[in-house]
Design a protein around this motif. Structure first.
Motif, PDB file in Angstrom:
ATOM      1  N   PRO A 390      70.407 -74.587  25.979  1.00 38.63           N
ATOM      2  CA  PRO A 390      70.214 -75.991  25.605  1.00 38.63           C
ATOM      3  C   PRO A 390      69.977 -76.912  26.812  1.00 38.63           C
ATOM      4  CG  PRO A 390      72.049 -75.064  24.386  1.00 38.63           C
ATOM      5  CD  PRO A 390      71.648 -74.039  25.400  1.00 38.63           C
ATOM      6  N   PHE A 391      70.689 -76.688  27.920  1.00 37.41           N
ATOM      7  CA  PHE A 391      70.516 -77.548  29.087  1.00 37.41           C
ATOM      8  C   PHE A 391      69.122 -77.402  29.687  1.00 37.41           C
ATOM      9  CE2 PHE A 391      75.368 -77.413  29.984  1.00 37.41           C
ATOM     10  CZ  PHE A 391      75.562 -78.457  29.095  1.00 37.41           C
ATOM     11  N   VAL A 392      68.666 -76.172  29.846  1.00 32.48           N
ATOM     12  CA  VAL A 392      67.334 -75.951  30.423  1.00 32.48           C
ATOM     13  C   VAL A 392      66.243 -76.453  29.479  1.00 32.48           C
ATOM     14  CG1 VAL A 392      65.699 -74.186  31.190  1.00 32.48           C
ATOM     15  CG2 VAL A 392      68.106 -74.017  31.846  1.00 32.48           C
ATOM     16  N   ALA A 393      66.410 -76.223  28.164  1.00 29.68           N
ATOM     17  CA  ALA A 393      65.429 -76.705  27.190  1.00 29.68           C
ATOM     18  C   ALA A 393      65.314 -78.220  27.245  1.00 29.68           C
ATOM     19  CB  ALA A 393      65.820 -76.247  25.785  1.00 29.68           C
ATOM     20  N   ALA A 394      66.450 -78.910  27.386  1.00 30.17           N
ATOM     21  CA  ALA A 394      66.430 -80.372  27.493  1.00 30.17           C
ATOM     22  C   ALA A 394      65.684 -80.818  28.745  1.00 30.17           C
ATOM     23  CB  ALA A 394      67.857 -80.913  27.511  1.00 30.17           C
ATOM     24  N   GLY A 395      65.809 -80.052  29.824  1.00 31.18           N
ATOM     25  CA  GLY A 395      65.066 -80.375  31.033  1.00 31.18           C
ATOM     26  C   GLY A 395      63.565 -80.332  30.811  1.00 31.18           C
ATOM     27  N   PHE A 396      63.110 -79.303  30.089  1.00 33.27           N
ATOM     28  CA  PHE A 396      61.676 -79.186  29.834  1.00 33.27           C
ATOM     29  C   PHE A 396      61.165 -80.301  28.913  1.00 33.27           C
ATOM     30  CE2 PHE A 396      62.070 -74.733  31.347  1.00 33.27           C
ATOM     31  CZ  PHE A 396      60.961 -74.714  32.188  1.00 33.27           C
ATOM     32  N   VAL A 397      61.930 -80.668  27.898  1.00 33.71           N
ATOM     33  CA  VAL A 397      61.445 -81.726  27.005  1.00 33.71           C
ATOM     34  C   VAL A 397      61.401 -83.074  27.728  1.00 33.71           C
ATOM     35  CG1 VAL A 397      62.260 -80.535  24.945  1.00 33.71           C
ATOM     36  CG2 VAL A 397      63.698 -82.300  25.975  1.00 33.71           C
TER      37      VAL A 397
END
Length: 421
Positions: A390-397
């Motif tokens: 979730p943390f890395v995905a939020a970075g990409f969005v």
């Protein structure tokens, strides 16, 4: 009417609004402290608790456009008093709950409605009615109060929770809400005309425009109109990712994520408090910058830098206290810095009279993103055993949101594409 004094009364209104938004945000963030205690005491799953928080976050945003209509019709003071009273009732009943559905009713529904009426739309309404000059600065200051709520509340409430139990933390919050309710009832004023004043930056004493139309239909009509505007879609889209990467993810899950690495609630709340301190600086500065520079490029940098910091977070959690401190400072400066430029662009595109209500719908997108992250990250933690994805995905969005912000240059082709003043 009140007599004019050397100090403009609007600054007192800003101070009271700041306190109300601060307390509302502090109360809204409390469930993140209780996630682990509720797991231990009631046996509720992380996903189930996250679902309640997700509902509250969504309602917190959904109430915004309708709150804007109520603020116009009934006045700021009445709406604030009602909201604080609703919040006090919800908090007071919470210690007696025994089932997850009761938590959903009290915090997902009632507290969501109570805090939603005192969301960003309140700050925008106060700013538009009381100020012509320094609007960006005032919006930035009032927006920063949300993070300051964590700064003041979370470490103290975390300490109370650890030493005396979560119920006593609730009682402390009730006391603060009741005191604030009295302050609002006595000293808050809804409009400069109520104090015999002109808006700050003008010399013209004007009566407030009466609200016309149906309280529930007018916000929906504003939404229907906004849906035909490309700038609205870009602002709402970037704000969806803003919510996904802030209060929905970090605000809800940073404390339990720290718990996965043996960091106790007080220390984790201290990290959020540090973010709040630096966001107070960053968001107020963002308001000042939005008065002077192109808001679209401000958003580009804010979202881009936030995305990089979120990608760094899993490493920081598994590394050292110094790395976590670095994340807290860097991320904190950018926590809600996106709000003043977004308000500026909405006001330029839709005008002063409609911007509050339409910004309320943009906030709905923000809270929808936050709600998605709050629930999704909890479920992902149950499935995967960590918050890394979730943390890395939020970075990409966030990086994607930065590119969307640049597209606002070509959207609409009207006021949003004009240079800012």
């Amino acid at each position: 009417m009140m007599k004019t004094s050397r100090m403009y009364y609007g600054w007192i209104v800003v101070l009271i609004t700041f306190a109300a938004l601060l307390v509302s945000a502090g109360v809204r963030s409390m469930p993140s402290l209780f996630m682990i205690p509720f797991e231990q005491e009631f046996g509720w799953s992380r996903g189930g608790i996250s679902g309640v928080i997700s509902t509250g976050i969504f309602l917190y945003g959904l109430v915004g456009p309708f709150s804007a209509a109520f603020l116009q019709k009934y006045g700021i003071r009445r709406v604030m008093v009602f909201s604080l009273a609703l919040l006090a009732v919800s908090l007071s009943i919470t210690p007696f709950m025994t089932a997850l559905w009761q938590f959903q009713l009290l915090w997902g529904l009632v507290a969501g409605l109570g805090t939603g009426a005192m969301a960003n739309v309140l700050g925008v309404t106060v700013t538009n009615q009381w100020f012509v000059k320094h609007r960006g600065l005032v919006v930035g200051l009032l927006t920063a109060s949300a993070a300051t709520g964590q700064l003041l509340f979370l470490p103290l409430l975390a300490k109370i929770t650890m030493e005396a139990g979560w119920k006593y933390a609730i009682y402390a919050a009730v006391a603060v809400v009741v005191v604030l309710l009295v302050i609002v009832a006595v000293w808050m004023r809804s409009h400069p005309y109520d104090a015999g004043l002109a808006p700050y930056g003008t010399n013209e004493l004007v009566k407030p425009e009466p609200f016309r139309g149906n309280l529930f239909l007018v916000p929906l009509q504003a939404l229907r109109s906004a849906l035909r505007n490309k700038t609205f879609w870009l602002l709402a889209g970037t704000f969806f990712f803003c919510g996904f990467s802030t209060n929905g993810l970090i605000g809800t899950h940073l404390i339990p994520a720290c718990g996965d690495f043996g960091i106790n609630e007080v220390a984790a709340a201290g990290l959020l408090a540090m973010m709040g301190l630096f966001d107070l600086v960053g968001t107020t500065l963002s308001g000042w910058l939005s008065d002077r520079f192109d808001s679209r490029w401000l958003l580009f940098w804010y979202y881009g830098l936030r995305g990089l910091s979120l990608m760094f977070l899993p490493y920081a959690l598994d590394s050292s206290p110094a790395a976590l401190m670095t994340f807290s400072v860097f991320y904190g400066l950018d926590w809600i810095a996106t709000v003043p430029p977004t308000v500026k662009l909405a006001s330029m595109e839709f005008g002063k009279e409609r911007s509050g209500m339409i910004f309320g719908w943009i906030v709905v997108a923000h809270q929808l993103g936050a709600s998605t992250a709050a629930y999704g990250a909890g479920v992902a933690r149950d499935w995967l055993g960590s918050y890394t994805v979730p943390f890395v995905a939020a970075g990409f969005v966030c990086l994607f949101a930065a590119l969307m912000a640049v597209r606002i240059v070509k959207a609409g082709g009207s006021r949003a594409s004009q240079p800012q003043t």
